[in-house]
Design a protein around this motif. Sequence first.
Motif, PDB file in Angstrom:
ATOM      1  N   ALA A 259      51.803 -29.086  12.770  1.00 16.18           N
ATOM      2  CA  ALA A 259      50.859 -29.842  11.947  1.00 16.18           C
ATOM      3  C   ALA A 259      49.761 -30.472  12.811  1.00 16.18           C
ATOM      4  O   ALA A 259      48.567 -30.390  12.476  1.00 16.18           O
ATOM      5  CB  ALA A 259      51.590 -30.921  11.159  1.00 16.18           C
ATOM      6  N   ARG A 260      50.161 -31.095  13.917  1.00 20.16           N
ATOM      7  CA  ARG A 260      49.185 -31.716  14.813  1.00 20.16           C
ATOM      8  C   ARG A 260      48.272 -30.669  15.444  1.00 20.16           C
ATOM      9  O   ARG A 260      47.056 -30.872  15.557  1.00 20.16           O
ATOM     10  CB  ARG A 260      49.914 -32.507  15.904  1.00 20.16           C
ATOM     11  CG  ARG A 260      48.996 -33.181  16.913  1.00 20.16           C
ATOM     12  CD  ARG A 260      49.802 -34.021  17.897  1.00 20.16           C
ATOM     13  NE  ARG A 260      48.948 -34.609  18.913  1.00 20.16           N
ATOM     14  CZ  ARG A 260      48.612 -34.029  20.062  1.00 20.16           C
ATOM     15  NH1 ARG A 260      49.110 -32.814  20.329  1.00 20.16           N
ATOM     16  NH2 ARG A 260      47.828 -34.620  20.936  1.00 20.16           N
ATOM     17  N   THR A 261      48.849 -29.535  15.812  1.00 17.41           N
ATOM     18  CA  THR A 261      48.070 -28.458  16.423  1.00 17.41           C
ATOM     19  C   THR A 261      47.043 -27.902  15.447  1.00 17.41           C
ATOM     20  O   THR A 261      45.874 -27.700  15.798  1.00 17.41           O
ATOM     21  CB  THR A 261      48.995 -27.328  16.906  1.00 17.41           C
ATOM     22  OG1 THR A 261      49.966 -27.867  17.796  1.00 17.41           O
ATOM     23  CG2 THR A 261      48.212 -26.242  17.600  1.00 17.41           C
ATOM     24  N   PHE A 262      47.478 -27.657  14.211  1.00 16.73           N
ATOM     25  CA  PHE A 262      46.561 -27.122  13.202  1.00 16.73           C
ATOM     26  C   PHE A 262      45.431 -28.112  12.935  1.00 16.73           C
ATOM     27  O   PHE A 262      44.278 -27.712  12.729  1.00 16.73           O
ATOM     28  CB  PHE A 262      47.307 -26.810  11.907  1.00 16.73           C
ATOM     29  CG  PHE A 262      46.474 -26.059  10.900  1.00 16.73           C
ATOM     30  CD1 PHE A 262      46.372 -24.676  10.968  1.00 16.73           C
ATOM     31  CD2 PHE A 262      45.786 -26.725   9.905  1.00 16.73           C
ATOM     32  CE1 PHE A 262      45.598 -23.969  10.052  1.00 16.73           C
ATOM     33  CE2 PHE A 262      45.013 -26.036   8.983  1.00 16.73           C
ATOM     34  CZ  PHE A 262      44.922 -24.658   9.054  1.00 16.73           C
ATOM     35  N   LEU A 263      45.750 -29.402  12.950  1.00 10.82           N
ATOM     36  CA  LEU A 263      44.719 -30.425  12.740  1.00 10.82           C
ATOM     37  C   LEU A 263      43.694 -30.391  13.869  1.00 10.82           C
ATOM     38  O   LEU A 263      42.484 -30.434  13.618  1.00 10.82           O
ATOM     39  CB  LEU A 263      45.369 -31.806  12.656  1.00 10.82           C
ATOM     40  CG  LEU A 263      44.395 -32.995  12.483  1.00 10.82           C
ATOM     41  CD1 LEU A 263      43.628 -32.869  11.171  1.00 10.82           C
ATOM     42  CD2 LEU A 263      45.169 -34.312  12.538  1.00 10.82           C
ATOM     43  N   ILE A 264      44.172 -30.293  15.104  1.00 13.26           N
ATOM     44  CA  ILE A 264      43.271 -30.245  16.255  1.00 13.26           C
ATOM     45  C   ILE A 264      42.386 -29.000  16.193  1.00 13.26           C
ATOM     46  O   ILE A 264      41.158 -29.068  16.375  1.00 13.26           O
ATOM     47  CB  ILE A 264      44.074 -30.264  17.570  1.00 13.26           C
ATOM     48  CG1 ILE A 264      44.774 -31.608  17.745  1.00 13.26           C
ATOM     49  CG2 ILE A 264      43.171 -29.978  18.768  1.00 13.26           C
ATOM     50  CD1 ILE A 264      45.741 -31.645  18.917  1.00 13.26           C
ATOM     51  N   VAL A 265      42.999 -27.863  15.924  1.00 11.80           N
ATOM     52  CA  VAL A 265      42.264 -26.604  15.837  1.00 11.80           C
ATOM     53  C   VAL A 265      41.266 -26.653  14.676  1.00 11.80           C
ATOM     54  O   VAL A 265      40.100 -26.240  14.813  1.00 11.80           O
ATOM     55  CB  VAL A 265      43.235 -25.422  15.663  1.00 11.80           C
ATOM     56  CG1 VAL A 265      42.484 -24.139  15.310  1.00 11.80           C
ATOM     57  CG2 VAL A 265      44.046 -25.218  16.933  1.00 11.80           C
ATOM     58  N   GLY A 266      41.700 -27.184  13.546  1.00 14.47           N
ATOM     59  CA  GLY A 266      40.824 -27.276  12.378  1.00 14.47           C
ATOM     60  C   GLY A 266      39.628 -28.174  12.615  1.00 14.47           C
ATOM     61  O   GLY A 266      38.493 -27.847  12.235  1.00 14.47           O
ATOM     62  N   VAL A 267      39.855 -29.313  13.249  1.00 10.58           N
ATOM     63  CA  VAL A 267      38.757 -30.241  13.540  1.00 10.58           C
ATOM     64  C   VAL A 267      37.760 -29.601  14.505  1.00 10.58           C
ATOM     65  O   VAL A 267      36.538 -29.733  14.333  1.00 10.58           O
ATOM     66  CB  VAL A 267      39.305 -31.564  14.125  1.00 10.58           C
ATOM     67  CG1 VAL A 267      38.166 -32.419  14.683  1.00 10.58           C
ATOM     68  CG2 VAL A 267      40.059 -32.342  13.050  1.00 10.58           C
ATOM     69  N   SER A 268      38.258 -28.886  15.500  1.00 14.86           N
ATOM     70  CA  SER A 268      37.354 -28.211  16.438  1.00 14.86           C
ATOM     71  C   SER A 268      36.529 -27.147  15.719  1.00 14.86           C
ATOM     72  O   SER A 268      35.344 -26.958  16.018  1.00 14.86           O
ATOM     73  CB  SER A 268      38.138 -27.594  17.595  1.00 14.86           C
ATOM     74  OG  SER A 268      38.997 -26.558  17.153  1.00 14.86           O
ATOM     75  N   ALA A 269      37.133 -26.459  14.739  1.00 13.87           N
ATOM     76  CA  ALA A 269      36.397 -25.462  13.963  1.00 13.87           C
ATOM     77  C   ALA A 269      35.287 -26.122  13.148  1.00 13.87           C
ATOM     78  O   ALA A 269      34.169 -25.597  13.060  1.00 13.87           O
ATOM     79  CB  ALA A 269      37.352 -24.702  13.040  1.00 13.87           C
ATOM     80  N   VAL A 270      35.579 -27.265  12.563  1.00 15.63           N
ATOM     81  CA  VAL A 270      34.579 -27.992  11.774  1.00 15.63           C
ATOM     82  C   VAL A 270      33.431 -28.457  12.659  1.00 15.63           C
ATOM     83  O   VAL A 270      32.245 -28.312  12.302  1.00 15.63           O
ATOM     84  CB  VAL A 270      35.227 -29.196  11.061  1.00 15.63           C
ATOM     85  CG1 VAL A 270      34.158 -30.107  10.453  1.00 15.63           C
ATOM     86  CG2 VAL A 270      36.189 -28.721   9.974  1.00 15.63           C
ATOM     87  N   ILE A 271      33.739 -28.986  13.822  1.00 19.39           N
ATOM     88  CA  ILE A 271      32.700 -29.505  14.725  1.00 19.39           C
ATOM     89  C   ILE A 271      31.798 -28.379  15.217  1.00 19.39           C
ATOM     90  O   ILE A 271      30.559 -28.441  15.078  1.00 19.39           O
ATOM     91  CB  ILE A 271      33.338 -30.242  15.915  1.00 19.39           C
ATOM     92  CG1 ILE A 271      34.032 -31.512  15.443  1.00 19.39           C
ATOM     93  CG2 ILE A 271      32.272 -30.576  16.969  1.00 19.39           C
ATOM     94  CD1 ILE A 271      34.842 -32.217  16.519  1.00 19.39           C
ATOM     95  N   PHE A 272      32.390 -27.344  15.796  1.00 19.83           N
ATOM     96  CA  PHE A 272      31.586 -26.248  16.335  1.00 19.83           C
ATOM     97  C   PHE A 272      30.892 -25.461  15.232  1.00 19.83           C
ATOM     98  O   PHE A 272      29.744 -25.018  15.406  1.00 19.83           O
ATOM     99  CB  PHE A 272      32.459 -25.321  17.179  1.00 19.83           C
ATOM    100  CG  PHE A 272      32.807 -25.873  18.527  1.00 19.83           C
ATOM    101  CD1 PHE A 272      31.864 -25.946  19.534  1.00 19.83           C
ATOM    102  CD2 PHE A 272      34.085 -26.341  18.786  1.00 19.83           C
ATOM    103  CE1 PHE A 272      32.181 -26.458  20.789  1.00 19.83           C
ATOM    104  CE2 PHE A 272      34.414 -26.853  20.037  1.00 19.83           C
ATOM    105  CZ  PHE A 272      33.460 -26.918  21.038  1.00 19.83           C
ATOM    106  N   GLY A 273      31.573 -25.277  14.096  1.00 18.64           N
ATOM    107  CA  GLY A 273      30.955 -24.571  12.982  1.00 18.64           C
ATOM    108  C   GLY A 273      29.766 -25.323  12.422  1.00 18.64           C
ATOM    109  O   GLY A 273      28.744 -24.724  12.071  1.00 18.64           O
ATOM    110  N   SER A 274      29.869 -26.648  12.365  1.00 14.34           N
ATOM    111  CA  SER A 274      28.756 -27.467  11.876  1.00 14.34           C
ATOM    112  C   SER A 274      27.566 -27.396  12.818  1.00 14.34           C
ATOM    113  O   SER A 274      26.409 -27.314  12.378  1.00 14.34           O
ATOM    114  CB  SER A 274      29.211 -28.925  11.710  1.00 14.34           C
ATOM    115  OG  SER A 274      30.241 -29.030  10.754  1.00 14.34           O
TER     116      SER A 274
END
Length: 328
Positions: A259-274
Amino acid sequence: MKASSWIFGSPTKDFTFLYLFSPLCLLITFISPNLGDESLLFAILATAWIDSGHVYTTIWRTYWNKEERNSHPKYIWTPLLVFIFFFVLFILKIKWVWPLVAYATLFHHIRQNYGVLRWYENINQRQDKKSHFFLYALSILPMIIFHFRLDAPQRGYFSSQDVFLYPDFKLNQISLILWVHAVVFWLMNEFKLYRSGKRELNRFLSVAMPAVMYGTCFMLGKTLTQILFPLLFLHGISYLALISHSLTRTQAEKFKTYARTFLIVGVSAVIFGSLEAWSEENLLVFRIEKLTPITSAALALYLTPLFSHYIFDSWLWKKTHREAALIY
């Protein structure tokens, strides 16, 4: 099937992480065919956070992993060569750059689906080469049918010539007949396997879900939103789930819970994607004929993470990779 027959430990988790959101997106787009144009949030979710964003999460297994980063000089020369390649194409104003990007992306998507199929075969300890053929056939034939459709939308993602459309009724019908035959033979093969006791739901879904999504999007989709967005969900969300899963196995000391890993990966996707979406709107010029040396360099830099991601993935997920025994 037993829990061990699934990548994430259960059929419910596998279906959720790998497949669920794509048909949900498809349903939404068929209710609202132009939602990608009408809803900024939906467009950002699909194209920026999921599609563009997932590209950058590869860095968690490469550049942000010291052992992997130092394992081979390819992590230095690959992005450099990719940048030079596209910079030269843009300087020369080669018009087939965007079709190259589009078809390379489609190939990358299909290869990921193939990788999931092989993963399940590894779990099942049985390889079925006919499933390999049908996965490719039921993914590629709908794309071919799309090229010959009389009503195929002319609008692309980067330009109006992202793919080489050739509307032709006869060729469309021939392609459709080939697709129908492929579906029938695939179902016959699955029935034969079922009768023989080889009841591998995981392998079956890894062929069936991409086949359904590619067939529906390319053969029935009327708008860019209907054709593209469900496939972005199919590829991007499953990649975020799989990269998170791999991190908990290859870097367990850093990524202790999924869960923590997916959150970290997801947040990085949002930041770089934005950030990438902002650059598309404010910095980049996509019309080949209007490019200058500076804008050509900017566009080449923009494509470097994407194609480096394609190339890195072709190494990272192989069974010969040094971390494969931890993942599979």
